[in-house]
Design a protein around this motif. Structure first.
Motif, PDB file in Angstrom:
ATOM      1  N   TRP A 136       0.889  -1.197  -0.100  1.00  0.00           N
ATOM      2  CA  TRP A 136       0.258  -0.008   0.004  1.00  0.00           C
ATOM      3  C   TRP A 136       0.701   1.350  -0.076  1.00  0.00           C
ATOM      4  O   TRP A 136       1.716   1.381   0.871  1.00  0.00           O
ATOM      5  CB  TRP A 136      -0.969   0.069   1.193  1.00  0.00           C
ATOM      6  N   ARG A 137       0.564   2.018  -0.763  1.00  0.00           N
ATOM      7  CA  ARG A 137       1.374   3.315  -1.118  1.00  0.00           C
ATOM      8  C   ARG A 137       0.543   4.322  -1.714  1.00  0.00           C
ATOM      9  O   ARG A 137       0.124   4.602  -2.854  1.00  0.00           O
ATOM     10  CB  ARG A 137       2.512   3.040  -2.069  1.00  0.00           C
ATOM     11  N   PRO A 138      -0.122   5.162  -0.740  1.00  0.00           N
ATOM     12  CA  PRO A 138      -1.125   6.382  -1.108  1.00  0.00           C
ATOM     13  C   PRO A 138      -0.207   7.210  -1.796  1.00  0.00           C
ATOM     14  O   PRO A 138       0.823   7.511  -1.540  1.00  0.00           O
ATOM     15  CB  PRO A 138      -1.357   6.825   0.099  1.00  0.00           C
ATOM     16  N   LEU A 139      -1.024   7.735  -2.896  1.00  0.00           N
ATOM     17  CA  LEU A 139      -0.410   8.622  -4.028  1.00  0.00           C
ATOM     18  C   LEU A 139      -0.669  10.261  -3.555  1.00  0.00           C
ATOM     19  O   LEU A 139      -0.212  11.092  -4.314  1.00  0.00           O
ATOM     20  CB  LEU A 139      -0.792   8.378  -5.330  1.00  0.00           C
ATOM     21  N   GLY A 140      -1.519  10.144  -2.711  1.00  0.00           N
ATOM     22  CA  GLY A 140      -1.948  11.640  -2.038  1.00  0.00           C
ATOM     23  C   GLY A 140      -2.772  11.536  -0.997  1.00  0.00           C
ATOM     24  O   GLY A 140      -2.986  10.530  -0.428  1.00  0.00           O
TER      25      GLY A 140
END
Length: 155
Positions: A136-140
């Motif tokens: 999981w890697r939120p982009l904003g």
């Protein structure tokens, strides 16, 4: 960057002049255009005579005026996570990964205005108790999980 030089003169005017020269109407808009860059790199983008603390102070000032501090706090989480885990949330939570997660969460807390620190503590506890999916890697700041952890309500 020379730390001494960054505080010389009217650094606020210098910072906003550079933001406008890059086509942005606010520091927040500039930061939003680079949602995963750490604060140090945002400052470097604006010149070697500005620093991360100055950029963050400007972002906090704008967030407070526009009642968007919670969004800023989520944005800072995105920056901290990308810096610590460029490939996303760790798939294995061994001792090393737990230490790295704790350091990233601690850094996030350190860049959180006092008005939101209790909420960041609760969000951090939730992430540790129920970790997101590996990678999981939120982009904003408008990531669905981040919005669940820190909904847009100003305190």
């Amino acid at each position: 960057m020379s730390e001494n030089r960054s505080w010389q003169g009217h650094w606020t005017a210098r910072m906003y002049e550079r933001v406008r020269a890059r086509g942005f109407g606010s520091l927040t808009a500039f930061a939003d255009a680079h949602p995963t860059l750490p604060l140090v790199e945002l400052a470097d983008e604006l010149g070697d005579d500005l620093n991360a603390v100055q950029v963050f102070k400007g972002l906090v000032d704008e967030a407070e005026r526009s009642h968007q501090v919670t969004r800023l706090v989520r944005s800072q989480f995105v920056r901290e996570l990308h810096e610590s885990f460029p490939d996303g949330w760790p798939s294995v939570m061994d001792d090393e990964a737990r230490l790295e997660v704790a350091m990233a969460l601690g850094s996030w807390f350190g860049f959180t205005p006092a008005t939101h620190q209790a909420r960041v503590n609760r969000a951090s506890d939730a992430l540790l108790a129920t970790p997101p999916r590996p990678g999981w890697r939120p982009l904003g700041p408008d990531d669905a999980l981040l919005l669940t952890l820190l909904p847009d309500e100003e305190v």
